[in-house]
Design a protein around this motif. Structure first.
Motif, PDB file in Angstrom:
ATOM      1  N   LYS A 108       0.830  -1.206   0.000  1.00 53.65           N
ATOM      2  CA  LYS A 108       0.000   0.000   0.000  1.00 53.65           C
ATOM      3  C   LYS A 108       0.872   1.266   0.000  1.00 53.65           C
ATOM      4  O   LYS A 108       0.637   2.214  -0.759  1.00 53.65           O
ATOM      5  CB  LYS A 108      -0.903  -0.021   1.236  1.00 53.65           C
ATOM      6  N   GLU A 109       1.886   1.226   0.863  1.00 54.52           N
ATOM      7  CA  GLU A 109       2.819   2.368   0.959  1.00 54.52           C
ATOM      8  C   GLU A 109       3.384   2.731  -0.420  1.00 54.52           C
ATOM      9  O   GLU A 109       3.573   3.892  -0.736  1.00 54.52           O
ATOM     10  CB  GLU A 109       4.000   1.899   1.806  1.00 54.52           C
ATOM     11  N   HIS A 110       3.671   1.698  -1.219  1.00 55.40           N
ATOM     12  CA  HIS A 110       4.309   1.928  -2.521  1.00 55.40           C
ATOM     13  C   HIS A 110       3.305   1.868  -3.684  1.00 55.40           C
ATOM     14  O   HIS A 110       3.717   1.904  -4.845  1.00 55.40           O
ATOM     15  CB  HIS A 110       5.425   0.890  -2.741  1.00 55.40           C
ATOM     16  N   ASN A 111       2.038   1.761  -3.329  1.00 57.78           N
ATOM     17  CA  ASN A 111       0.997   1.760  -4.363  1.00 57.78           C
ATOM     18  C   ASN A 111       1.187   0.645  -5.408  1.00 57.78           C
ATOM     19  O   ASN A 111       1.005   0.865  -6.599  1.00 57.78           O
ATOM     20  CB  ASN A 111       0.974   3.138  -5.026  1.00 57.78           C
ATOM     21  N   ILE A 112       1.572  -0.527  -4.905  1.00 54.77           N
ATOM     22  CA  ILE A 112       1.756  -1.686  -5.795  1.00 54.77           C
ATOM     23  C   ILE A 112       0.625  -2.676  -5.490  1.00 54.77           C
ATOM     24  O   ILE A 112       0.409  -3.014  -4.324  1.00 54.77           O
ATOM     25  CB  ILE A 112       3.119  -2.368  -5.544  1.00 54.77           C
ATOM     26  N   PRO A 113      -0.091  -3.135  -6.510  1.00 57.01           N
ATOM     27  CA  PRO A 113      -1.155  -4.111  -6.238  1.00 57.01           C
ATOM     28  C   PRO A 113      -0.616  -5.379  -5.575  1.00 57.01           C
ATOM     29  O   PRO A 113       0.465  -5.858  -5.925  1.00 57.01           O
ATOM     30  CB  PRO A 113      -1.741  -4.422  -7.616  1.00 57.01           C
ATOM     31  N   PHE A 114      -1.392  -5.881  -4.621  1.00 59.75           N
ATOM     32  CA  PHE A 114      -0.983  -7.043  -3.831  1.00 59.75           C
ATOM     33  C   PHE A 114      -1.982  -8.176  -4.082  1.00 59.75           C
ATOM     34  O   PHE A 114      -3.172  -8.052  -3.778  1.00 59.75           O
ATOM     35  CB  PHE A 114      -0.958  -6.635  -2.356  1.00 59.75           C
ATOM     36  N   LEU A 115      -1.461  -9.266  -4.659  1.00 63.18           N
ATOM     37  CA  LEU A 115      -2.284 -10.436  -5.009  1.00 63.18           C
ATOM     38  C   LEU A 115      -1.953 -11.584  -4.047  1.00 63.18           C
ATOM     39  O   LEU A 115      -0.785 -11.951  -3.902  1.00 63.18           O
ATOM     40  CB  LEU A 115      -1.969 -10.831  -6.466  1.00 63.18           C
ATOM     41  N   VAL A 116      -2.973 -12.117  -3.400  1.00 67.90           N
ATOM     42  CA  VAL A 116      -2.748 -13.193  -2.421  1.00 67.90           C
ATOM     43  C   VAL A 116      -3.401 -14.495  -2.893  1.00 67.90           C
ATOM     44  O   VAL A 116      -4.571 -14.508  -3.277  1.00 67.90           O
ATOM     45  CB  VAL A 116      -3.305 -12.790  -1.031  1.00 67.90           C
ATOM     46  N   ASP A 117      -2.613 -15.564  -2.848  1.00 70.73           N
ATOM     47  CA  ASP A 117      -3.108 -16.909  -3.156  1.00 70.73           C
ATOM     48  C   ASP A 117      -3.615 -17.526  -1.842  1.00 70.73           C
ATOM     49  O   ASP A 117      -2.822 -17.939  -0.997  1.00 70.73           O
ATOM     50  CB  ASP A 117      -1.951 -17.737  -3.747  1.00 70.73           C
ATOM     51  N   ALA A 118      -4.926 -17.552  -1.695  1.00 64.81           N
ATOM     52  CA  ALA A 118      -5.516 -18.049  -0.438  1.00 64.81           C
ATOM     53  C   ALA A 118      -6.075 -19.468  -0.603  1.00 64.81           C
ATOM     54  O   ALA A 118      -6.997 -19.861   0.109  1.00 64.81           O
ATOM     55  CB  ALA A 118      -6.607 -17.088   0.031  1.00 64.81           C
ATOM     56  N   ALA A 119      -5.474 -20.237  -1.526  1.00 67.54           N
ATOM     57  CA  ALA A 119      -5.972 -21.592  -1.803  1.00 67.54           C
ATOM     58  C   ALA A 119      -6.091 -22.427  -0.531  1.00 67.54           C
ATOM     59  O   ALA A 119      -7.046 -23.175  -0.346  1.00 67.54           O
ATOM     60  CB  ALA A 119      -5.055 -22.305  -2.793  1.00 67.54           C
ATOM     61  N   GLN A 120      -5.082 -22.301   0.338  1.00 64.05           N
ATOM     62  CA  GLN A 120      -5.034 -23.191   1.506  1.00 64.05           C
ATOM     63  C   GLN A 120      -5.653 -22.584   2.760  1.00 64.05           C
ATOM     64  O   GLN A 120      -5.704 -23.247   3.795  1.00 64.05           O
ATOM     65  CB  GLN A 120      -3.564 -23.573   1.802  1.00 64.05           C
ATOM     66  N   THR A 121      -6.088 -21.331   2.687  1.00 65.09           N
ATOM     67  CA  THR A 121      -6.497 -20.671   3.941  1.00 65.09           C
ATOM     68  C   THR A 121      -7.935 -20.154   3.988  1.00 65.09           C
ATOM     69  O   THR A 121      -8.529 -20.119   5.063  1.00 65.09           O
ATOM     70  CB  THR A 121      -5.565 -19.471   4.236  1.00 65.09           C
ATOM     71  N   PHE A 122      -8.479 -19.758   2.830  1.00 67.63           N
ATOM     72  CA  PHE A 122      -9.782 -19.082   2.853  1.00 67.63           C
ATOM     73  C   PHE A 122     -10.849 -20.045   3.384  1.00 67.63           C
ATOM     74  O   PHE A 122     -11.037 -21.130   2.854  1.00 67.63           O
ATOM     75  CB  PHE A 122     -10.121 -18.619   1.433  1.00 67.63           C
ATOM     76  N   GLY A 123     -11.502 -19.653   4.444  1.00 71.02           N
ATOM     77  CA  GLY A 123     -12.518 -20.511   5.064  1.00 71.02           C
ATOM     78  C   GLY A 123     -12.004 -21.195   6.324  1.00 71.02           C
ATOM     79  O   GLY A 123     -12.781 -21.573   7.192  1.00 71.02           O
ATOM     80  N   ALA A 124     -10.670 -21.356   6.408  1.00 67.19           N
ATOM     81  CA  ALA A 124     -10.104 -22.037   7.581  1.00 67.19           C
ATOM     82  C   ALA A 124      -9.212 -21.089   8.384  1.00 67.19           C
ATOM     83  O   ALA A 124      -8.668 -21.465   9.413  1.00 67.19           O
ATOM     84  CB  ALA A 124      -9.282 -23.246   7.147  1.00 67.19           C
ATOM     85  N   TYR A 125      -9.060 -19.876   7.899  1.00 65.13           N
ATOM     86  CA  TYR A 125      -8.174 -18.924   8.549  1.00 65.13           C
ATOM     87  C   TYR A 125      -8.782 -17.532   8.307  1.00 65.13           C
ATOM     88  O   TYR A 125      -9.180 -17.227   7.178  1.00 65.13           O
ATOM     89  CB  TYR A 125      -6.773 -19.017   7.903  1.00 65.13           C
ATOM     90  N   PRO A 126      -8.900 -16.708   9.324  1.00 65.38           N
ATOM     91  CA  PRO A 126      -9.552 -15.412   9.110  1.00 65.38           C
ATOM     92  C   PRO A 126      -8.777 -14.545   8.106  1.00 65.38           C
ATOM     93  O   PRO A 126      -7.552 -14.456   8.181  1.00 65.38           O
ATOM     94  CB  PRO A 126      -9.522 -14.760  10.502  1.00 65.38           C
ATOM     95  N   ILE A 127      -9.506 -13.951   7.170  1.00 68.69           N
ATOM     96  CA  ILE A 127      -8.886 -13.043   6.190  1.00 68.69           C
ATOM     97  C   ILE A 127      -9.738 -11.782   6.124  1.00 68.69           C
ATOM     98  O   ILE A 127     -10.953 -11.866   5.933  1.00 68.69           O
ATOM     99  CB  ILE A 127      -8.825 -13.680   4.780  1.00 68.69           C
ATOM    100  N   ASP A 128      -9.075 -10.639   6.302  1.00 72.23           N
ATOM    101  CA  ASP A 128      -9.768  -9.356   6.193  1.00 72.23           C
ATOM    102  C   ASP A 128      -9.089  -8.571   5.080  1.00 72.23           C
ATOM    103  O   ASP A 128      -7.984  -8.053   5.243  1.00 72.23           O
ATOM    104  CB  ASP A 128      -9.682  -8.617   7.539  1.00 72.23           C
TER     105      ASP A 128
END
Ligand SMILES: Cc1ncc(COP(=O)(O)O)c(C=O)c1O
Length: 381
Positions: A166-186
């Motif tokens: 965010k500081e550098h205004n670069i888009p951040f893409l996250v691969d949540a294959a193993q976590t979404f639904g089993a680990y909180p993501i905001d």
């Protein structure tokens, strides 16, 4: 039925509601979404919209129209990378990526002359975020990180990386294959611009479902063009979401199953799912380390990993162990490189691979114990 410990590949069993919802939809509705205006098609629209809304709610996002459905996270990640990156761009990524990211980046490196910086990780899969800051260049156009390694389990410092992006205004893409639904993501708190997900792993839904959540206002060029069910006289892909990136008939029956899985996750609570899995992982780690000649990879602290533990036993091939577990004890685990050769490079197992257990919400302590007992017998042979 056997003991299923390959939840990192795909979760099994699914909540009963998932199969029931798919069956009920296919028998009693079966229509496309975003096309017809008769009652059943409107019902299809409603079910798909609710699935988008449940995905958005699960990561604290507020615009369901920016939840894009794909057929799996591999397609989602390709869509994001090909849609954003242009000739000569620079990308920062982890040393733990699945081939769904890595092969795509290598292909873009070869074909579009992009450059890639891989942030080194420790042998346990920890990333030092200060290395990311140091790697940023004027032409850095994307930071891509897996939320958790599918080989070592190690959870990545997504929140800190999001702050830097965010500081550098670069888009951040996250691969949540193993976590979404089993680990909180905001998505907002973690400054994630694009969250990629797959429906059939930690989200407990059917195969053939996945998507992107776009907390991102930059352009993403579509990978495909075709029918979207609206503006049909317009000769190009529409410029609004989700239609811009969703073309061709959706996997509505799969999405209806995913909707049921999302409702199940909401009812159980992500925190509860996470803490049950965490207890099982803690138990597995404690018991695994008692096995003679075993080398367990990755952190030995269950709070630092998801439900994935990889290991080898001295003088026993990984394939032999998984074969014995299956053929003699009816226990299903996976051996090999798990489509993530870079993570195996880190732990020195790129040539030999490793055995991986993938623990899921429906496993029990008794099942882990049965697996440990079987492994002890195999290790002593
Ligand atoms: C971290 C990670 N990313 C991407 C994928 C690819 O998932 P899919 O086959 O559903 O596209 C996997 C599956 O193993 C994974 O573990």
């Amino acid at each position: 039925m056997g003991i299923y410990l390959d939840n990192a590949a795909t979760s099994y069993p699914k909540p009963n509601d998932v199969a029931e919802a798919v069956y009920e939809f296919m028998i009693n509705n079966g229509t496309t979404s975003g096309r017809g205006s008769y009652k059943k098609a409107m019902e299809s629209d409603r079910l798909v919209y609710e699935a988008r809304k449940l995905i958005a709610d699960l990561c604290n996002f507020d615009d369901p129209k920016r939840v894009i459905f794909t057929s799996n996270i591999t397609e989602s990640l390709n869509l994001a990378m090909y849609g954003i990156l242009e000739e000569g761009d620079h990308v920062i990524t982890s040393s733990l990526e699945h081939n769904a990211v890595w092969r795509c980046l290598k292909t873009l490196e070869r074909d579009k002359n992009i450059s890639i910086t891989q942030i080194p990780a420790s042998k346990e899969g920890y990333t030092d975020v200060s290395d990311i800051r140091k790697s940023i260049r004027a032409n850095t156009k994307l930071i891509i990180f897996t939320h958790a390694s599918n080989v070592l389990g190690t959870i990545q410092p997504i929140r800190e990386i999001g702050e830097i992006a965010k500081e550098h205004n670069i888009p951040f893409l996250v691969d949540a294959a193993q976590t979404f639904g089993a680990y909180p993501i905001d998505i907002k708190k973690y400054n994630i611009d694009i969250l990629a997900f797959t429906g059939h792993k930690s989200l407990l839904g059917p195969m053939g479902t996945g998507g992107l959540v776009l907390n991102y206002n930059g352009n993403i060029n579509p990978l495909k063009s075709g029918g979207t069910g609206g503006d049909s006289a317009y000769e190009y892909q529409p410029d609004y979401y989700p239609n811009k990136l969703e073309t061709g008939t959706l996997n509505v029956s799969g999405i209806v199953g995913l909707r049921a899985a999302l409702k199940y996750i909401k009812q159980e609570g992500v925190e509860n799912i996470h803490s049950k899995e965490n207890e099982l992982v803690k138990y597995a780690l404690k018991e695994l380390t008692t096995i003679p000649n075993i080398e367990v990879y990755g952190p030995k602290d269950s709070d630092k990993i998801i439900g994935v533990v990889s290991f080898n036993i001295k003088d026993k091939r990984a394939e032999y162990i998984s074969f014995e577990l299956d053929s003699k004890f009816n226990i299903m685990v996976r051996s090999g490189l798990h489509c993530a050769p870079n993570a195996h490079d880190l732990i020195g197992t790129k040539e030999i691979g490793a055995v991986r257990i993938g623990i899921g919400y429906f496993n029990s302590t008794d099942e882990i114990q049965t697996f440990i007992d079987a492994l002890k017998i195999i290790a002593q042979k």
